[in-house]
Design a protein around this motif. Structure first.
Motif, PDB file in Angstrom:
ATOM      1  N   LEU A  20      33.886 -73.181  -5.065  1.00  0.00           N
ATOM      2  CA  LEU A  20      33.577 -74.539  -4.602  1.00  0.00           C
ATOM      3  C   LEU A  20      34.602 -75.516  -5.181  1.00  0.00           C
ATOM      4  CD1 LEU A  20      29.769 -74.347  -5.448  1.00  0.00           C
ATOM      5  CD2 LEU A  20      30.773 -74.204  -3.155  1.00  0.00           C
ATOM      6  N   ASP A  62      33.142 -68.580  -8.699  1.00  0.00           N
ATOM      7  CA  ASP A  62      33.107 -69.614  -9.743  1.00  0.00           C
ATOM      8  C   ASP A  62      32.592 -69.098 -11.087  1.00  0.00           C
ATOM      9  OD1 ASP A  62      34.093 -72.048  -8.535  1.00  0.00           O
ATOM     10  OD2 ASP A  62      32.325 -72.020  -7.242  1.00  0.00           O
ATOM     11  N   PHE A  65      33.232 -70.207 -14.802  1.00  0.00           N
ATOM     12  CA  PHE A  65      32.666 -71.446 -15.353  1.00  0.00           C
ATOM     13  C   PHE A  65      31.341 -71.135 -16.045  1.00  0.00           C
ATOM     14  CE2 PHE A  65      35.332 -72.842 -11.701  1.00  0.00           C
ATOM     15  CZ  PHE A  65      36.334 -73.424 -12.476  1.00  0.00           C
ATOM     16  N   GLU A  67      29.945 -72.131 -18.660  1.00  0.00           N
ATOM     17  CA  GLU A  67      29.121 -73.222 -19.209  1.00  0.00           C
ATOM     18  C   GLU A  67      27.908 -73.510 -18.325  1.00  0.00           C
ATOM     19  OE1 GLU A  67      30.096 -77.450 -21.046  1.00  0.00           O
ATOM     20  OE2 GLU A  67      30.388 -77.511 -18.891  1.00  0.00           O
ATOM     21  N   ASP A  68      28.094 -73.336 -17.004  1.00  0.00           N
ATOM     22  CA  ASP A  68      27.003 -73.667 -16.080  1.00  0.00           C
ATOM     23  C   ASP A  68      25.882 -72.640 -16.102  1.00  0.00           C
ATOM     24  OD1 ASP A  68      28.371 -75.935 -15.214  1.00  0.00           O
ATOM     25  OD2 ASP A  68      29.538 -74.765 -13.773  1.00  0.00           O
ATOM     26  N   ARG A  87      26.658 -69.708  -6.009  1.00  0.00           N
ATOM     27  CA  ARG A  87      26.558 -69.549  -7.469  1.00  0.00           C
ATOM     28  C   ARG A  87      25.211 -68.950  -7.887  1.00  0.00           C
ATOM     29  NH1 ARG A  87      29.625 -73.531 -11.353  1.00  0.00           N
ATOM     30  NH2 ARG A  87      29.551 -71.555 -12.456  1.00  0.00           N
ATOM     31  N   GLY A 118      26.633 -77.630 -16.812  1.00  0.00           N
ATOM     32  CA  GLY A 118      27.605 -78.723 -16.873  1.00  0.00           C
ATOM     33  C   GLY A 118      26.963 -80.102 -16.880  1.00  0.00           C
ATOM     34  N   ARG A 134      24.137 -81.455  -8.348  1.00  0.00           N
ATOM     35  CA  ARG A 134      23.709 -80.083  -8.667  1.00  0.00           C
ATOM     36  C   ARG A 134      22.398 -80.024  -9.455  1.00  0.00           C
ATOM     37  NH1 ARG A 134      28.302 -76.739  -8.509  1.00  0.00           N
ATOM     38  NH2 ARG A 134      29.662 -77.564  -6.883  1.00  0.00           N
ATOM     39  N   LEU A 165      31.610 -84.297 -10.493  1.00  0.00           N
ATOM     40  CA  LEU A 165      30.773 -83.115 -10.280  1.00  0.00           C
ATOM     41  C   LEU A 165      29.596 -83.067 -11.252  1.00  0.00           C
ATOM     42  CD1 LEU A 165      30.180 -80.402  -8.950  1.00  0.00           C
ATOM     43  CD2 LEU A 165      31.894 -79.364 -10.470  1.00  0.00           C
ATOM     44  N   HIS A 166      29.898 -82.926 -12.530  1.00  0.00           N
ATOM     45  CA  HIS A 166      28.858 -82.758 -13.554  1.00  0.00           C
ATOM     46  C   HIS A 166      28.975 -83.876 -14.599  1.00  0.00           C
ATOM     47  CE1 HIS A 166      28.956 -78.228 -12.626  1.00  0.00           C
ATOM     48  NE2 HIS A 166      27.728 -78.609 -12.367  1.00  0.00           N
ATOM     49  N   THR A 169      31.846 -83.275 -16.777  1.00  0.00           N
ATOM     50  CA  THR A 169      33.150 -83.547 -16.159  1.00  0.00           C
ATOM     51  C   THR A 169      33.676 -84.893 -16.658  1.00  0.00           C
ATOM     52  OG1 THR A 169      32.230 -82.536 -14.138  1.00  0.00           O
ATOM     53  CG2 THR A 169      34.377 -83.623 -13.938  1.00  0.00           C
ATOM     54  N   GLN A 247      39.999 -76.176  -9.183  1.00  0.00           N
ATOM     55  CA  GLN A 247      38.676 -75.707  -8.740  1.00  0.00           C
ATOM     56  C   GLN A 247      37.560 -76.566  -9.357  1.00  0.00           C
ATOM     57  OE1 GLN A 247      40.228 -74.040  -6.219  1.00  0.00           O
ATOM     58  NE2 GLN A 247      38.336 -72.853  -6.250  1.00  0.00           N
ATOM     59  N   ASP A 248      37.917 -77.782  -9.736  1.00  0.00           N
ATOM     60  CA  ASP A 248      36.956 -78.767 -10.268  1.00  0.00           C
ATOM     61  C   ASP A 248      36.379 -78.385 -11.626  1.00  0.00           C
ATOM     62  OD1 ASP A 248      37.406 -80.083  -7.929  1.00  0.00           O
ATOM     63  OD2 ASP A 248      35.425 -79.704  -7.059  1.00  0.00           O
ATOM     64  N   CYS A 253      33.804 -76.246 -19.288  1.00  0.00           N
ATOM     65  CA  CYS A 253      33.161 -75.364 -18.298  1.00  0.00           C
ATOM     66  C   CYS A 253      33.498 -73.896 -18.513  1.00  0.00           C
ATOM     67  CB  CYS A 253      33.602 -75.730 -16.882  1.00  0.00           C
ATOM     68  SG  CYS A 253      33.695 -77.473 -16.560  1.00  0.00           S
TER      69      CYS A 253
HETATM   70  C1  CIR Z   1      31.749 -75.567  -8.951  1.00  0.00           C
HETATM   71  O1  CIR Z   1      31.964 -76.445  -8.098  1.00  0.00           O
HETATM   72  O2  CIR Z   1      30.637 -75.163  -9.216  1.00  0.00           O
HETATM   73  C2  CIR Z   1      32.950 -74.981  -9.667  1.00  0.00           C
HETATM   74  N1  CIR Z   1      34.054 -74.867  -8.774  1.00  0.00           N
HETATM   75  C3  CIR Z   1      33.338 -75.823 -10.846  1.00  0.00           C
HETATM   76  C4  CIR Z   1      32.297 -75.837 -11.918  1.00  0.00           C
HETATM   77  C5  CIR Z   1      32.723 -76.633 -13.098  1.00  0.00           C
HETATM   78  N2  CIR Z   1      31.778 -76.562 -14.134  1.00  0.00           N
HETATM   79  C6  CIR Z   1      31.442 -77.595 -14.920  1.00  0.00           C
HETATM   80  O3  CIR Z   1      31.817 -78.738 -14.669  1.00  0.00           O
HETATM   81  N3  CIR Z   1      30.595 -77.365 -15.930  1.00  0.00           N
END
Ligand code: CIR
Length: 263
Positions: A20, A62, A65, A67-68, A87, A118, A134, A165-166, A169, A247-248, A253
Motif C-alpha cells: 500500500l 507490507d 513494517f 511496528e504495525d 495486511r 503505527g 487505519r 498515514l499513522h 508517521t 512505500q509510506d 515502522c
Molecule cells: C501501509 O500503508 O500499510 C504500508 N505501506 C506502510 C506502513 C507504515 N507503517 C507505519 O507507519 N507504522
C-alpha cells in the motif's frame, strides 16, 4: 522506557513494491530497500539492541513494517486488528514470536475495532493513540482500556483530517518530556504539556525517529532536524530510508522494540 532489549524486524520481500502506498515518490528499488533495511538493523545493533531478523514474507508485501503488527511494553503485548485486506493476517504470522516473550499477557483488539501499531506512540506511562484511516474510534477505545488495565494513561489524537498515514508517521517521543512532530501535528491538544520540536514542512518525514537507549535514530538527509536535535542535547545517528519512504514507511515502522520485562 528506551532501554530496549530486543527488536523484531523483517526485511522487505520480493513483492514489497505491491504494498500500500500513495505512490507519489515512485516505485521502490527492492534491492536497495533490502540494503537499507540491513543498514537499519546494523544501526539498531550499534545502539545496543539484539535484533531478531525474520524471513521475508512474499504473501504480505507490507510485512517489513513490523511496528504495525504488535504493540509491546514491559507489561503486556497487544495484537492489533488491520482494516486493509492486504495486511490482515500479518499479525497472525507474528503472534507465535510475541507469545514466546509475552505468554499470558497478550491482549487483542477485536472487531469492529481496527488498530495498527503505527497509531500508538508511547511516552513513559502514557500513550498517544491516533485515530486515523487505519485505526477507528472503537479500536482506539479498546486500546485505551487495555492500557489502563496495565497502569498506562492515554490520549486520543484524531488525525483523520490530516494527510498522514499513522500517528507515528508524524511524531515520536524521544525522552526528557520531548516530542518531535511535523508541522501539522503541532496543535494537537495532547502535546500541550510537552516540549515540542517541530520539523520544517520539507523535513516532515523525519518526525518519525526512534530513541534507543541514549541515541536518537533519524533518517539520513534531514539536516535541519538533525541540527535541532543535536542542539537540544540528543545524540543523533542517521540511516538511509529513501526506498522505505516510497512505500509510506518511516523509521519506527521497521521494528517492534521490546523493553526489558519487569514482570
Ligand atoms: C501501509 O500503508 O500499510 C504500508 N505501506 C506502510 C506502513 C507504515 N507503517 C507505519 O507507519 N507504522
Amino acid at each position: 522506557m528506551f532501554d530496549y532489549d530486543k527488536a523484531i524486524t523483517r526485511p522487505p520481500c520480493g513483492t514489497f513494491a505491491n504494498g500500500l502506498t500513495h505512490g507519489l515518490l515512485g516505485k521502490p528499488d527492492i534491492d536497495l530497500a533490502v540494503r537499507q533495511h540491513q543498514q537499519y538493523v546494523n544501526t539498531l545493533r550499534r545502539c545496543g539492541v539484539e535484533v531478531v531478523v525474520l524471513r521475508p514474507d512474499n504473501d504480505y508485501p507490507d510485512s517489513c513494517f513490523t511496528e504495525d503488527e504488535a504493540i509491546v511494553t514491559d507489561r503486556m503485548a497487544v495484537i492489533p486488528s488491520f482494516c486493509r485486506p492486504s495486511r490482515q493476517g500479518e499479525e497472525v504470522r507474528l503472534r507465535p514470536i510475541i507469545e514466546v516473550f509475552y505468554n499470558g499477557q497478550i491482549e487483542e483488539i477485536k472487531a469492529p475495532g481496527t488498530l495498527e501499531g503505527g497509531d500508538i506512540c508511547r511516552a513513559e506511562n502514557h500513550f498517544f493513540i491516533g485515530i486515523s484511516s487505519r485505526t477507528n474510534e472503537e479500536g482506539a477505545r479498546q486500546f485505551a482500556d487495555i492500557a489502563s488495565k496495565y497502569g498506562f494513561t492515554s490520549d486520543f489524537c484524531d488525525i483523520r483530517g490530516i494527510e498522514i498515514l499513522h500517528l507515528t508517521t508524524g511524531m515520536c517521543y524521544i525522552g526528557n518530556n520531548t516530542v518531535v512532530c511535523c508541522p501539522a501535528f503541532k496543535k494537537l491538544k495532547a502535546l500541550s504539556s510537552y516540549k515540542v520540536i517541530v520539523t520544517s514542512q520539507e523535513e516532515a518525514y523525519a518526525a518519525n525517529c526512534v530513541r534507543i537507549k541514549d541515541k536518537v535514530i533519524m533518517p539520513e538527509g534531514f539536516p535541519k532536524l538533525q541540527r535541532k536535535l543535536t542542539k537540544a542535547g540528543f545524540d543523533v545517528v542517521t540511516t538511509p530510508m529513501s526506498e522505505i519512504e516510497k512505500q509510506d514507511g518511516g523509521l519506527s515502522c521497521l521494528s517492534i522494540r521490546m523493553p526489558k520485562r519487569k514482570i
